[in-house]
Write a protein that holds these residues in place. Structure first.
Motif, PDB file in Angstrom:
ATOM      1  N   TYR A   1      -5.016   8.702   2.978  1.00  0.00           N
ATOM      2  CA  TYR A   1      -5.743   7.669   1.811  1.00  0.00           C
ATOM      3  C   TYR A   1      -4.706   6.594   1.707  1.00  0.00           C
ATOM      4  CZ  TYR A   1      -8.199  11.964   1.077  1.00  0.00           C
ATOM      5  OH  TYR A   1      -9.170  13.074   1.031  1.00  0.00           O
TER       6      TYR A   1
ATOM      7  N   GLU B   1      -7.936   3.491  -7.184  1.00  0.00           N
ATOM      8  CA  GLU B   1      -8.927   4.142  -6.527  1.00  0.00           C
ATOM      9  C   GLU B   1      -8.092   4.112  -5.007  1.00  0.00           C
ATOM     10  OE1 GLU B   1     -12.545   2.181  -5.951  1.00  0.00           O
ATOM     11  OE2 GLU B   1     -12.713   1.673  -8.204  1.00  0.00           O
TER      12      GLU B   1
ATOM     13  N   GLU C   1      -8.557   4.774  -1.177  1.00  0.00           N
ATOM     14  CA  GLU C   1      -9.468   4.408  -0.061  1.00  0.00           C
ATOM     15  C   GLU C   1      -9.195   5.532   1.060  1.00  0.00           C
ATOM     16  OE1 GLU C   1     -10.311   1.252   3.307  1.00  0.00           O
ATOM     17  OE2 GLU C   1      -8.803   0.992   1.702  1.00  0.00           O
ATOM     18  N   GLU C   2     -10.011   6.487   1.447  1.00  0.00           N
ATOM     19  CA  GLU C   2      -9.856   7.395   2.651  1.00  0.00           C
ATOM     20  C   GLU C   2      -9.974   6.664   3.875  1.00  0.00           C
ATOM     21  OE1 GLU C   2     -11.037  12.047   3.969  1.00  0.00           O
ATOM     22  OE2 GLU C   2     -12.226  11.149   2.586  1.00  0.00           O
ATOM     23  N   VAL C   3      -9.082   6.396   4.734  1.00  0.00           N
ATOM     24  CA  VAL C   3      -8.887   5.712   5.784  1.00  0.00           C
ATOM     25  C   VAL C   3      -8.943   6.439   7.234  1.00  0.00           C
ATOM     26  CG1 VAL C   3      -7.535   3.724   4.819  1.00  0.00           C
ATOM     27  CG2 VAL C   3      -6.003   5.744   5.714  1.00  0.00           C
TER      28      VAL C   3
ATOM     29  N   TYR D   1       0.992  -1.082  -0.051  1.00  0.00           N
ATOM     30  CA  TYR D   1       0.118   0.125   0.129  1.00  0.00           C
ATOM     31  C   TYR D   1       0.912   1.306   0.050  1.00  0.00           C
ATOM     32  CZ  TYR D   1      -4.331  -2.681   1.017  1.00  0.00           C
ATOM     33  OH  TYR D   1      -5.230  -3.592   1.000  1.00  0.00           O
TER      34      TYR D   1
END
Length: 85
Positions: A53, A44, A46-48, A16
């Motif tokens: 992100y 894409e 992903e907002e964590v 990641y």
């Protein structure tokens, strides 16, 4: 601190890529991924957490990439180079 400071980690990326935006004035960041020869890849993010992100990079081949962070509302546009292993 300046607005919209962007930090990427880890370096090099394996699974990641994490992106954190500090002092964010960016409303809706859009991320574009390009390899060193200019090919563009669909990704894409992903907002964590707020302004944090992650992008799944495990399936990409090893090499250098550019991640472009854009926000049309604020006309923000910045590219960052990183290594994928």
């Amino acid at each position: 601190r300046l607005a919209n400071q962007i930090e990427f980690y880890p370096y090099p990326v394996v699974t990641y890529l994490f992106i954190e935006i500090y002092n964010a004035e960016i409303e809706k960041p859009v991320f574009e991924l390009h390899n060193i020869i200019g090919n563009t890849f669909q990704i894409e993010a992903e907002e964590v957490a707020p302004h944090k992100y992650r992008i799944h990079m495990e399936t990409f081949t090893a090499g250098y990439y550019f991640l472009v962070v854009q926000d049309k509302a604020t006309n923000f546009n910045q590219a960052h180079k990183f290594l994928k292993r």
